[in-house]
Enzyme design. Structure first.
Site, PDB file in Angstrom:
ATOM      1  N   HIS A  17      -4.749  51.101  35.439  1.00 13.83           N
ATOM      2  CA  HIS A  17      -3.587  51.558  36.120  1.00 13.83           C
ATOM      3  C   HIS A  17      -4.175  52.507  37.104  1.00 13.83           C
ATOM      4  O   HIS A  17      -4.393  53.831  36.762  1.00 13.83           O
ATOM      5  CB  HIS A  17      -2.607  52.616  35.135  1.00 13.83           C
ATOM      6  CG  HIS A  17      -1.525  53.041  35.824  1.00 13.83           C
ATOM      7  ND1 HIS A  17      -0.125  53.663  35.228  1.00 13.83           N
ATOM      8  CD2 HIS A  17      -1.230  53.647  36.929  1.00 13.83           C
ATOM      9  CE1 HIS A  17       0.490  53.937  36.046  1.00 13.83           C
ATOM     10  NE2 HIS A  17      -0.077  54.064  37.288  1.00 13.83           N
ATOM     11  N   HIS A  19      -4.036  52.956  41.009  1.00 14.95           N
ATOM     12  CA  HIS A  19      -3.761  52.530  42.744  1.00 14.95           C
ATOM     13  C   HIS A  19      -4.783  52.651  43.543  1.00 14.95           C
ATOM     14  O   HIS A  19      -5.306  53.931  43.819  1.00 14.95           O
ATOM     15  CB  HIS A  19      -2.431  53.280  43.295  1.00 14.95           C
ATOM     16  CG  HIS A  19      -1.314  53.535  42.235  1.00 14.95           C
ATOM     17  ND1 HIS A  19      -0.218  52.595  42.528  1.00 14.95           N
ATOM     18  CD2 HIS A  19      -1.061  54.026  41.113  1.00 14.95           C
ATOM     19  CE1 HIS A  19       0.592  52.787  41.479  1.00 14.95           C
ATOM     20  NE2 HIS A  19       0.116  53.584  40.687  1.00 14.95           N
ATOM     21  N   HIS A 196       6.155  50.229  36.416  1.00 13.75           N
ATOM     22  CA  HIS A 196       6.157  51.768  36.272  1.00 13.75           C
ATOM     23  C   HIS A 196       7.666  51.767  35.739  1.00 13.75           C
ATOM     24  O   HIS A 196       8.571  51.480  36.350  1.00 13.75           O
ATOM     25  CB  HIS A 196       6.086  52.501  37.460  1.00 13.75           C
ATOM     26  CG  HIS A 196       4.479  52.704  38.139  1.00 13.75           C
ATOM     27  ND1 HIS A 196       3.855  51.579  38.412  1.00 13.75           N
ATOM     28  CD2 HIS A 196       4.011  53.681  38.553  1.00 13.75           C
ATOM     29  CE1 HIS A 196       2.577  51.777  38.675  1.00 13.75           C
ATOM     30  NE2 HIS A 196       2.473  53.210  38.788  1.00 13.75           N
ATOM     31  N   GLU A 199       8.163  57.010  33.748  1.00 16.37           N
ATOM     32  CA  GLU A 199       7.104  58.147  34.194  1.00 16.37           C
ATOM     33  C   GLU A 199       8.070  59.321  34.272  1.00 16.37           C
ATOM     34  O   GLU A 199       7.812  60.349  34.007  1.00 16.37           O
ATOM     35  CB  GLU A 199       6.481  57.619  35.556  1.00 16.37           C
ATOM     36  CG  GLU A 199       5.829  58.568  36.019  1.00 16.37           C
ATOM     37  CD  GLU A 199       4.968  58.273  37.509  1.00 16.37           C
ATOM     38  OE1 GLU A 199       5.743  57.022  37.920  1.00 16.37           O
ATOM     39  OE2 GLU A 199       4.142  58.974  37.868  1.00 16.37           O
ATOM     40  N   ASP A 277      -4.541  56.684  37.383  1.00 14.17           N
ATOM     41  CA  ASP A 277      -3.363  56.480  38.416  1.00 14.17           C
ATOM     42  C   ASP A 277      -3.776  56.807  39.804  1.00 14.17           C
ATOM     43  O   ASP A 277      -4.054  55.609  40.691  1.00 14.17           O
ATOM     44  CB  ASP A 277      -2.204  57.529  38.085  1.00 14.17           C
ATOM     45  CG  ASP A 277      -0.940  57.091  38.545  1.00 14.17           C
ATOM     46  OD1 ASP A 277      -0.809  55.930  38.881  1.00 14.17           O
ATOM     47  OD2 ASP A 277       0.017  57.935  38.366  1.00 14.17           O
ATOM     48  N   ASP A 278      -3.962  57.600  40.390  1.00 14.60           N
ATOM     49  CA  ASP A 278      -4.354  58.331  41.650  1.00 14.60           C
ATOM     50  C   ASP A 278      -5.398  59.229  41.665  1.00 14.60           C
ATOM     51  O   ASP A 278      -4.935  60.418  41.974  1.00 14.60           O
ATOM     52  CB  ASP A 278      -3.151  58.563  42.356  1.00 14.60           C
ATOM     53  CG  ASP A 278      -1.906  57.629  42.555  1.00 14.60           C
ATOM     54  OD1 ASP A 278      -2.168  56.639  43.410  1.00 14.60           O
ATOM     55  OD2 ASP A 278      -0.931  57.771  41.700  1.00 14.60           O
TER      56      ASP A 278
HETATM   57  N1  ADE Z   1       2.345  54.950  43.454  1.00 15.06           N
HETATM   58  C1  ADE Z   1       1.157  55.573  43.404  1.00 15.06           C
HETATM   59  N2  ADE Z   1       1.107  56.381  42.268  1.00 15.06           N
HETATM   60  C2  ADE Z   1       2.147  56.178  41.809  1.00 15.06           C
HETATM   61  C3  ADE Z   1       2.918  56.811  40.583  1.00 15.06           C
HETATM   62  N3  ADE Z   1       2.294  57.625  39.573  1.00 15.06           N
HETATM   63  N4  ADE Z   1       4.171  56.373  40.146  1.00 15.06           N
HETATM   64  C4  ADE Z   1       4.874  55.518  41.040  1.00 15.06           C
HETATM   65  N5  ADE Z   1       4.520  55.367  42.275  1.00 15.06           N
HETATM   66  C5  ADE Z   1       3.086  55.293  42.401  1.00 15.06           C
HETATM   67 ZN    ZN Z   2       1.036  54.734  39.122  1.00 12.25          ZN
END
Ligand code: ADE
Ligand code: ZN
Length: 341
Positions: A17, A19, A196, A199, A277-278
């Protein structure tokens, strides 16, 4: 005896996971802005990094979609992914299933071929770093389902290079069921599915992702814990959850990592994995996620080893390759003298 942070550094991992646009570090935003003649609303790298304070998912997404506008050419996408793979290799990531957001680029005039060509070239080079890469385009759920459907059709020339489709962006008020048709179509094209869910959204969205979108994995899934029937089913079916502790902390899902549900998930027999994630926005790549959550929840060596195994078991690698990874983790466990308790 090896410390927990040492163990985390030593173990191989699959990242399930991440992006790729969320790995765009502020330094690279400035570099690409200059290269492409894009003007930024921030005076410096430090000023941009300081702006990365979010109270929820939407606040993050608003900045994330602006940041990625510096990505314009095939080389930009190559450089972005290449930088991530180099970083991931240091964390002993050996397999990465990376998300990208086609609509966030085509919507501003960048062709799908530009995006995919750059990512594929970097993925091919990642083999030199010992990393295998699968690509997962995600549909943006804040856009109409019809847009997702035309995006999927535009991806069909690249079908052999894609392993799954995903669903991301703003969750609340955008239920998975709205994307049933496009997910059915993806299944008919032979693609795996992830989404997703849970969350920020309710357990009902996790239920829809399972029953309506027929997903193979749930991304995040934290709020599934509010529904005991759902937990039992996720555990019985061993549906992987791609959990992202620092993301949850930075987007307000938990106010302290000590309250993070990861340990609860493991105790409930769920196939939880740890991911970033990011990472450029949330303060850490995968090993930092492991270290911080392990410290906060007092995870044991056995928990860490389990999470490393889970990352491969939950991947889309073929069954034999998964078994090989699990066996090599067990061998390493013995070599490192990790106690089994
Ligand atoms: N796009 C990038 N990061 C995300 C996240 N944590 N939740 C939903 N969409 C995303
Ligand atoms: Zn994500």
């Amino acid at each position: 005896m090896l410390s927990i942070p040492q163990l985390i550094s030593e173990l191989p991992k699959a990242e399930l996971h991440v992006h790729i646009e969320g790995t765009l570090e502020p330094e690279q935003v400035f570099e690409l802005a200059e290269r492409n003649g894009v003007s930024l609303n921030f005076a410096s790298v430090e000023a941009l990094r300081k702006a990365y304070v979010f109270s929820d998912l939407q606040e993050f997404l608003d900045i994330y979609y602006v940041g990625m506008q510096v990505l314009q050419t095939e080389r930009d996408f190559y450089d972005l992914a290449q930088a991530y793979f180099q970083r991931a290799a240091k964390d002993k990531v050996r397999h990465a299933e990376i998300f990208f957001d086609p609509q966030a680029h085509t919507g501003r005039g960048v062709t799908i071929d530009t995006v995919i060509s750059g990512l594929l070239r970097a993925a091919s080079d990642a083999s030199k770093l010992g990393i295998t890469v699968y690509l997962i385009p995600c549909f943006l759920r804040h856009l109409p389902a019809s847009d997702a459907e035309s995006t999927l059709e535009s991806l069909t020339p690249y079908l052999q290079q894609l392993h799954a489709v995903g669903l991301d962006s703003s969750e609340l008020d955008f239920p998975p069921i709205d994307f049933k048709n496009v997910f059915d179509r993806a299944a008919s094209l032979g693609l795996r599915r992830v989404a997703h869910a849970g969350e920020e959204g309710p357990p009902e969205y996790v239920r829809q992702a399972l029953d309506e979108l027929h997903v193979d994995r749930i991304d995040h899934g934290n709020r599934a814990l509010e529904d005991q029937n759902l937990v039992s089913e996720l555990a019985a079916r061993q549906v992987p959850l791609t959990v992202c502790p620092l993301s949850n902390l930075r987007l307000g899902g938990v106010s302290d990592l000590k309250d993070h549900p990861l340990k609860q998930m493991l105790n409930a027999g769920l196939l939880a994995t740890v991911n970033s994630d990011d990472p450029a926005y949330f303060g850490g790549y995968v090993n930092e996620n492991f270290r911080r959550v392990a410290e906060a929840l007092q995870l044991s060596a056995a928990d860490i080893v389990q999470l490393s195994k889970n990352s491969f078991i939950g991947s889309f690698l073929d069954e034999q390759t998964k078994k090989d990874w699990v066996r090599s983790i067990e061998t390493l466990e013995q070599e490192l003298g990790v106690s089994a308790e």
